[in-house]
Design an enzyme around this catalytic site. Structure first.
Site, PDB file in Angstrom:
ATOM      1  N   GLY A 218     -16.346  31.814  25.014  1.00  0.00           N
ATOM      2  CA  GLY A 218     -17.121  30.723  24.405  1.00  0.00           C
ATOM      3  C   GLY A 218     -17.363  30.888  22.912  1.00  0.00           C
TER       4      GLY A 218
ATOM      5  N   GLY B 118     -17.336  20.754  26.277  1.00  0.00           N
ATOM      6  CA  GLY B 118     -17.256  21.086  27.686  1.00  0.00           C
ATOM      7  C   GLY B 118     -16.153  20.351  28.418  1.00  0.00           C
TER       8      GLY B 118
ATOM      9  N   CYS C 118     -25.127  21.875  28.740  1.00  0.00           N
ATOM     10  CA  CYS C 118     -25.193  20.599  28.033  1.00  0.00           C
ATOM     11  C   CYS C 118     -26.440  19.806  28.403  1.00  0.00           C
TER      12      CYS C 118
ATOM     13  N   GLY D 261     -10.881  27.622  26.539  1.00  0.00           N
ATOM     14  CA  GLY D 261     -12.262  27.197  26.303  1.00  0.00           C
ATOM     15  C   GLY D 261     -12.596  27.317  24.819  1.00  0.00           C
ATOM     16  N   ASP D 262     -13.882  27.375  24.543  1.00  0.00           N
ATOM     17  CA  ASP D 262     -14.361  27.324  23.164  1.00  0.00           C
ATOM     18  C   ASP D 262     -13.843  28.457  22.274  1.00  0.00           C
TER      19      ASP D 262
ATOM     20  N   ALA E 234      -6.387  33.107  27.189  1.00  0.00           N
ATOM     21  CA  ALA E 234      -7.679  32.731  26.599  1.00  0.00           C
ATOM     22  C   ALA E 234      -7.755  31.214  26.559  1.00  0.00           C
TER      23      ALA E 234
ATOM     24  N   TYR F   3     -14.962  -9.687  28.903  1.00  0.00           N
ATOM     25  CA  TYR F   3     -16.165 -10.312  28.343  1.00  0.00           C
ATOM     26  C   TYR F   3     -17.070 -10.874  29.424  1.00  0.00           C
TER      27      TYR F   3
HETATM   28  C1  LIG Z   1     -27.070  23.194  24.188  1.00  0.00           C
HETATM   29  C2  LIG Z   1     -25.632  22.806  24.361  1.00  0.00           C
HETATM   30  C3  LIG Z   1     -25.307  21.474  24.602  1.00  0.00           C
HETATM   31  C4  LIG Z   1     -23.983  21.113  24.769  1.00  0.00           C
HETATM   32  N1  LIG Z   1     -23.702  19.790  25.038  1.00  0.00           N
HETATM   33  C5  LIG Z   1     -22.424  19.433  25.254  1.00  0.00           C
HETATM   34  C6  LIG Z   1     -22.117  18.104  25.612  1.00  0.00           C
HETATM   35  O1  LIG Z   1     -23.003  17.243  25.719  1.00  0.00           O
HETATM   36  N2  LIG Z   1     -20.828  17.767  25.816  1.00  0.00           N
HETATM   37  C7  LIG Z   1     -19.815  18.685  25.718  1.00  0.00           C
HETATM   38  O2  LIG Z   1     -18.655  18.324  25.943  1.00  0.00           O
HETATM   39  N3  LIG Z   1     -20.067  19.968  25.398  1.00  0.00           N
HETATM   40  C8  LIG Z   1     -21.347  20.360  25.157  1.00  0.00           C
HETATM   41  N4  LIG Z   1     -21.627  21.664  24.846  1.00  0.00           N
HETATM   42  C9  LIG Z   1     -20.496  22.603  24.726  1.00  0.00           C
HETATM   43  C10 LIG Z   1     -20.071  23.144  26.074  1.00  0.00           C
HETATM   44  O3  LIG Z   1     -21.155  23.673  26.748  1.00  0.00           O
HETATM   45  C11 LIG Z   1     -18.984  24.173  25.861  1.00  0.00           C
HETATM   46  O4  LIG Z   1     -17.903  23.571  25.203  1.00  0.00           O
HETATM   47  C12 LIG Z   1     -18.471  24.791  27.141  1.00  0.00           C
HETATM   48  O5  LIG Z   1     -19.502  25.405  27.835  1.00  0.00           O
HETATM   49  C13 LIG Z   1     -17.369  25.785  26.805  1.00  0.00           C
HETATM   50  O6  LIG Z   1     -17.038  26.576  27.906  1.00  0.00           O
HETATM   51  P1  LIG Z   1     -16.564  28.088  27.671  1.00  0.00           P
HETATM   52  O7  LIG Z   1     -16.384  28.664  29.013  1.00  0.00           O
HETATM   53  O8  LIG Z   1     -15.448  28.109  26.737  1.00  0.00           O
HETATM   54  O9  LIG Z   1     -17.787  28.766  26.942  1.00  0.00           O
HETATM   55  P2  LIG Z   1     -19.262  29.019  27.513  1.00  0.00           P
HETATM   56  O10 LIG Z   1     -19.627  27.996  28.519  1.00  0.00           O
HETATM   57  O11 LIG Z   1     -20.131  29.182  26.327  1.00  0.00           O
HETATM   58  O12 LIG Z   1     -19.126  30.388  28.288  1.00  0.00           O
HETATM   59  C14 LIG Z   1     -18.861  31.598  27.656  1.00  0.00           C
HETATM   60  C15 LIG Z   1     -19.554  32.680  28.449  1.00  0.00           C
HETATM   61  O13 LIG Z   1     -18.997  33.930  28.116  1.00  0.00           O
HETATM   62  C16 LIG Z   1     -20.026  34.881  28.092  1.00  0.00           C
HETATM   63  N5  LIG Z   1     -19.553  36.013  27.308  1.00  0.00           N
HETATM   64  C17 LIG Z   1     -19.264  36.029  25.982  1.00  0.00           C
HETATM   65  N6  LIG Z   1     -18.830  37.241  25.630  1.00  0.00           N
HETATM   66  C18 LIG Z   1     -18.835  38.003  26.732  1.00  0.00           C
HETATM   67  C19 LIG Z   1     -18.505  39.368  27.014  1.00  0.00           C
HETATM   68  N7  LIG Z   1     -18.059  40.174  26.056  1.00  0.00           N
HETATM   69  N8  LIG Z   1     -18.651  39.819  28.270  1.00  0.00           N
HETATM   70  C20 LIG Z   1     -19.091  39.003  29.247  1.00  0.00           C
HETATM   71  N9  LIG Z   1     -19.430  37.728  29.045  1.00  0.00           N
HETATM   72  C21 LIG Z   1     -19.307  37.245  27.798  1.00  0.00           C
HETATM   73  C22 LIG Z   1     -21.180  34.129  27.471  1.00  0.00           C
HETATM   74  O14 LIG Z   1     -22.410  34.762  27.773  1.00  0.00           O
HETATM   75  C23 LIG Z   1     -21.033  32.787  28.126  1.00  0.00           C
HETATM   76  O15 LIG Z   1     -21.759  32.692  29.319  1.00  0.00           O
HETATM   77  C24 LIG Z   1     -22.951  22.075  24.664  1.00  0.00           C
HETATM   78  C25 LIG Z   1     -23.279  23.401  24.414  1.00  0.00           C
HETATM   79  C26 LIG Z   1     -24.594  23.771  24.265  1.00  0.00           C
HETATM   80  C27 LIG Z   1     -24.922  25.201  24.012  1.00  0.00           C
HETATM   81  C1  LIG Z   2     -20.135 -20.828  34.269  1.00  0.00           C
HETATM   82  C2  LIG Z   2     -19.004 -20.176  33.575  1.00  0.00           C
HETATM   83  C3  LIG Z   2     -19.084 -18.822  33.268  1.00  0.00           C
HETATM   84  C4  LIG Z   2     -18.029 -18.179  32.620  1.00  0.00           C
HETATM   85  N1  LIG Z   2     -18.154 -16.855  32.328  1.00  0.00           N
HETATM   86  C5  LIG Z   2     -17.166 -16.233  31.636  1.00  0.00           C
HETATM   87  C6  LIG Z   2     -17.307 -14.878  31.239  1.00  0.00           C
HETATM   88  O1  LIG Z   2     -18.336 -14.246  31.510  1.00  0.00           O
HETATM   89  N2  LIG Z   2     -16.301 -14.297  30.563  1.00  0.00           N
HETATM   90  C7  LIG Z   2     -15.159 -14.975  30.226  1.00  0.00           C
HETATM   91  O2  LIG Z   2     -14.268 -14.398  29.588  1.00  0.00           O
HETATM   92  N3  LIG Z   2     -14.989 -16.263  30.582  1.00  0.00           N
HETATM   93  C8  LIG Z   2     -15.965 -16.898  31.280  1.00  0.00           C
HETATM   94  N4  LIG Z   2     -15.820 -18.223  31.626  1.00  0.00           N
HETATM   95  C9  LIG Z   2     -14.579 -18.902  31.259  1.00  0.00           C
HETATM   96  C10 LIG Z   2     -14.601 -19.413  29.830  1.00  0.00           C
HETATM   97  O3  LIG Z   2     -15.714 -20.201  29.617  1.00  0.00           O
HETATM   98  C11 LIG Z   2     -13.307 -20.176  29.577  1.00  0.00           C
HETATM   99  O4  LIG Z   2     -12.211 -19.313  29.785  1.00  0.00           O
HETATM  100  C12 LIG Z   2     -13.218 -20.738  28.172  1.00  0.00           C
HETATM  101  O5  LIG Z   2     -14.281 -21.587  27.922  1.00  0.00           O
HETATM  102  C13 LIG Z   2     -11.874 -21.462  28.028  1.00  0.00           C
HETATM  103  O6  LIG Z   2     -11.839 -22.214  26.859  1.00  0.00           O
HETATM  104  P1  LIG Z   2     -11.018 -23.585  26.838  1.00  0.00           P
HETATM  105  O7  LIG Z   2     -11.256 -24.166  25.501  1.00  0.00           O
HETATM  106  O8  LIG Z   2      -9.641 -23.314  27.274  1.00  0.00           O
HETATM  107  O9  LIG Z   2     -11.693 -24.473  27.957  1.00  0.00           O
HETATM  108  P2  LIG Z   2     -13.186 -25.057  27.990  1.00  0.00           P
HETATM  109  O10 LIG Z   2     -14.109 -24.175  27.233  1.00  0.00           O
HETATM  110  O11 LIG Z   2     -13.474 -25.333  29.401  1.00  0.00           O
HETATM  111  O12 LIG Z   2     -13.085 -26.392  27.163  1.00  0.00           O
HETATM  112  C14 LIG Z   2     -12.325 -27.487  27.582  1.00  0.00           C
HETATM  113  C15 LIG Z   2     -13.016 -28.723  27.091  1.00  0.00           C
HETATM  114  O13 LIG Z   2     -12.132 -29.808  27.124  1.00  0.00           O
HETATM  115  C16 LIG Z   2     -12.845 -30.970  27.517  1.00  0.00           C
HETATM  116  N5  LIG Z   2     -11.889 -31.924  28.011  1.00  0.00           N
HETATM  117  C17 LIG Z   2     -11.114 -31.847  29.097  1.00  0.00           C
HETATM  118  N6  LIG Z   2     -10.322 -32.912  29.208  1.00  0.00           N
HETATM  119  C18 LIG Z   2     -10.621 -33.720  28.161  1.00  0.00           C
HETATM  120  C19 LIG Z   2     -10.147 -34.990  27.728  1.00  0.00           C
HETATM  121  N7  LIG Z   2      -9.201 -35.625  28.394  1.00  0.00           N
HETATM  122  N8  LIG Z   2     -10.676 -35.506  26.603  1.00  0.00           N
HETATM  123  C20 LIG Z   2     -11.634 -34.846  25.889  1.00  0.00           C
HETATM  124  N9  LIG Z   2     -12.111 -33.689  26.269  1.00  0.00           N
HETATM  125  C21 LIG Z   2     -11.602 -33.110  27.400  1.00  0.00           C
HETATM  126  C22 LIG Z   2     -13.802 -30.449  28.558  1.00  0.00           C
HETATM  127  O14 LIG Z   2     -14.869 -31.325  28.744  1.00  0.00           O
HETATM  128  C23 LIG Z   2     -14.197 -29.114  27.952  1.00  0.00           C
HETATM  129  O15 LIG Z   2     -15.337 -29.242  27.147  1.00  0.00           O
HETATM  130  C24 LIG Z   2     -16.861 -18.902  32.282  1.00  0.00           C
HETATM  131  C25 LIG Z   2     -16.763 -20.256  32.595  1.00  0.00           C
HETATM  132  C26 LIG Z   2     -17.825 -20.900  33.219  1.00  0.00           C
HETATM  133  C27 LIG Z   2     -17.708 -22.345  33.527  1.00  0.00           C
END
Ligand SMILES: Cc1cc2nc3c(=O)[nH]c(=O)nc-3n(C[C@H](O)[C@H](O)[C@H](O)COP(=O)(O)OP(=O)(O)OC[C@H]3O[C@@H](n4cnc5c(N)ncnc54)[C@H](O)[C@@H]3O)c2cc1C
Ligand SMILES: Cc1cc2nc3c(=O)[nH]c(=O)nc-3n(C[C@H](O)[C@H](O)[C@H](O)COP(=O)(O)OP(=O)(O)OC[C@H]3O[C@@H](n4cnc5c(N)ncnc54)[C@H](O)[C@@H]3O)c2cc1C
Lengths: 451, 451
Positions: free
Chosen positions: A111, A302, A46, A283-284, A281, A425
């Protein structure tokens, strides 16, 4: 399983090698042989697109552990050795060198194979695929002297590799037969965002056009598409992958409607309508059951193979729990863009007889006044009752949202439940109202209106 | 509600102004008066720490819309006007200027007041709190000439503001009476990561130490803590906030065990054990019901206030759905560090009679070979059956995981279900095995062992 038993793995990929490792660690007395056609094992496939685009220094960085580790664990890993056939009566496999090896338990983890379009010229030099390390190294070698490249197929592997061409200033044409990129995961209106991104980076994207031939004497020289001849010194085939099931089919194991090996929840294969208890059997190459439709599907990622490896290990140790249906979340990274999908897209819904209801929203990844925030696009799909799919595209925040959807869809959440989800968030990391919950709220309204 | 009715809001914060806006948009005929003590309204409080640390250019960026917008909507917003009393018999409020104004429906959204520790010197010049724009502007003015600053209290607002001091090279001491920072959201072993981060940025952090006095003639000169005198030309009070309930208490509305105004699921206040149908309270000043314990609690975050504003709007329009129990996910950003929490921490569990079982894991946010990946720390808490809380600290990937947990906890997932959650994978955005599912797997084992 008795510890004198011999377990054979065919394939040392994400499934096979991981399970073999787990097994060897949990029971050092087991005799485990892993056969791999490849000469290098234990690397991350892969990661290859990101070596090619220069984000990762080299292919060696992808090597996860060296062969010493196998020895220390008592694992017998036979690289460069393919298995040519399986004989269930004799309980043996035969290598491509003609050696017959007995098994008590057999695991097939072969495979996928890349889909090669049935057109002339796919065998020319300069026509690449990207499956194993050798492929990766050979692309890297060619790319430095490339001027004109073509990616055939709008699948994820090719698209992840596109920046490797674009960042080097190579003329790149991407050709996809379907009317959109990533047809198996995205809806057309989401795919267009990816298309626009690639165009903005300099690619030419041709969708709804099939390549009729790859041309050249020995090396590729051009590609013919829709009557036009596009110069190409390099081609990357990226028209998707198919489960590698030939060996299993020849051995008589059942192949399912989605094209993968049929297995039960304990990864046991089927033969003549019977479940075998010594051949597994996963795998693939194997089918999985969709958690949404309860029907067989493919999920060649894979992360699923890796999880199956854990379940399979327990199964081989005699304490297996059933492996359940899957959701199959995926994310693919094309340059700065992250493209995620999970569950069914609209086309998949329709092919399953589900009438999709969807809503697409665009939002910001941070409070709108916080610098550096990115646009994020979210499409949610419902069957009218539950969420059945989601697609997310953006430059950050995609992975987390896809995972949330993965869990949610698995738990059968409705659009209203997703709309009501509480999100955290802080201005630098999120907007006050998450665009995903907003999309869910709008989707809930649409679903209500259609009732 | 008849459209000739007059609706009065006390407080123009995240709750009051948002609900008033929604209402005016949905029914332009309503007579709506919003009273605010403050001279500026419609700005983001939450952004203030990031203006102070220079990430956001100025306080003007936090203004969400100017007063013209109120007029266009027909909203009568009376800034600089506090409400001094409420008379439920006469159905009126009286302003601090002595004007009595009649209401048909009254909404109390008075937010919080900062907790001021009962020590000498809190009234000295140079002693700040950070609640409204005037506070923010006055801190910004002082900070440019500050050399020694003290933050009293390890609450989120002060800690988010700490980088504003540290990045300017000001000597900063942070003093918290409890043995850890962020005591209301984090467990001690997670808080220590934040403490280490602040120390690495140059702060002196004193936990488990109470300030005995703030000293100075007219302006603050020093702070005395634990017998030591720490020079200070500036103090920021950040010892948490309390619901602003004095007005409600005086009017005879019931105040609950957590210290907030008691409301029913339709935000209606209680008086003499009766629910009033024309007085509502919501936002930081009101209690909410915990989705985990079903008991009253406080959740003073903007995302909850905003969501309540939507429910309250519908309620005031006569089509209200009950507002359900909350999980209260939060994230706070201190420099590069994101600190998220959701549900109950271990201390909250114990005070609720729940014996917490927890597991802490450290992982990476990307494939380990992918450059730029960050360490991520995840602590999961279970009551033995379900997941009841989570804490995540890292430089990326925190927000998404907290949201996934928020949804999961709301749906009552068990550690095993979380361990089985499918996560998407691509090397630049995630590891193959998510550290959160790993933590859940280990937690499930712990829970099983304790049975
Ligand atoms: C370029 C490439 C990129 C890939 N990228 C991803 C990815 O990003 N994510 C993902 O999930 N999957 C990916 N895959 C798929 C993943 O590699 C296969 O799903 C995984 O290898 C399957 O495992 P397997 O053992 O069933 O088959 P294989 O790993 O293909 O192994 C089978 C082996 O059996 C051997 N064989 C076959 N017949 C005989 C025989 N008669 N006698 C002896 N040996 C034999 C072959 O030579 C081979 O080595 C990719 C495949 C390729 C080719
Ligand atoms: C610095 C900071 C970073 C944060 N980061 C995240 C984050 O990354 N992810 C996340 O999910 N949450 C985060 N939070 C929390 C998120 O902001 C709060 O959960 C969200 O704003 C709640 O909404 P609310 O309306 O309940 O309260 P608030 O948004 O706090 O609003 C309440 C409002 O009521 C007003 N109020 C209060 N009493 C009175 C009153 N008597 N009269 C009039 N107005 C009043 C206040 O002034 C305020 O403006 C963060 C908070 C802070 C302060």
């Amino acid at each position: 399983m008795s510890s004198s038993d011999r377990i054979i793995f065919i394939g040392a990929g994400g499934l096979g090698l991981t399970a073999a490792f787990n097994l060897a660690r949990k029971n050092p007395d087991l005799k485990i042989i892993v056969f791999s056609r490849e000469t290098t094992v234990a690397y991350s496939q892969c990661g290859m697109p990101f070596v090619l685009d220069g984000k990762i220094p080299g292919f060696d960085n992808l090597i996860l552990y060296n062969p010493e580790v196998f020895k220390d664990l008592g694992l017998d890993v036979r690289t460069g050795t393919g298995i040519a056939s399986i004989d269930t009566d004799r309980k043996s496999v035969t290598t491509d060198k003609g050696e017959e090896v007995h098994y008590d338990k057999l695991v097939i983890g072969t495979g996928t194979v890349p889909f090669v379009p049935p057109i002339p010229g796919t065998g020319l030099r300069g026509v690449h695929r990207l499956i194993n390390l050798d492929d990766g190294r050979s692309i890297l070698k060619s790319i430095s002297s490339s001027k004109n490249a073509v990616i055939i197929g709008g699948g994820p592997i090719g698209l992840e590799t596109a920046p490797a061409f674009l960042d080097r200033g190579i003329n790149l044409t991407i050709i996809e037969r379907m009317p959109q990129l990533l047809p198996s995961s995205l809806d057309p209106d989401m795919a267009v965002l990816l298309e626009e991104y690639l165009i903005s980076k300099g690619a030419r994207v041709m969708t709804g056009k099939g390549v009729s031939s790859i041309n050249g004497a020995e090396r590729v020289e051009s590609v013919t598409v829709d009557g036009e001849t596009i110069p190409a010194d390099m081609v990357l085939l990226s028209a998707g992958v198919r489960p590698n099931v030939e060996l299993a089919r020849k051995a008589g194991f059942e192949i399912g409607p989605a094209g993968g090996i049929v297995v039960d929840p304990y990864f046991r294969v089927k033969m003549n309508n019977l479940i075998l208890d010594d051949v597994f059997a996963a795998g693939d190459c194997a089918e999985v059951i969709s958690a949404i439709t309860n029907k067989p599907m493919l999920c060649a990622v894979g992360s699923v193979a890796n999880r199956q490896a854990s379940y399979l290990t327990d199964q081989l140790l005699g304490k297996g729990a059933p492996y359940g249906p899957v959701i199959c979340p995926t994310v693919c990274v094309v340059g700065d863009l992250h493209i995620g999908s999970v569950g069914l897209n609209s086309r998949a819904c329709e092919s399953m007889g589900i009438k999709p209801i969807s809503f697409k929203a665009t939002g910001n990844t941070r409070a709108r006044y916080y610098p550096g925030g990115k646009k994020i696009n979210i499409k949610l799909i419902s069957d009218g009752e539950r969420i059945v799919g989601g697609q997310v595209i953006g430059e950050e925040g995609v992975h987390g949202r896809i995972n949330t959807l993965s869990l949610g869809i698995k738990k059968g959440i409705t659009p209203i439940e997703l709309a009501d989800m509480e999100t955290c968030y802080a201005p630098p990391v999120s907007p006050m109202i998450d665009p995903m919950t907003y999309a869910a709220e709008m989707l809930a309204l649409r679903c209500a209106r259609k009732k």
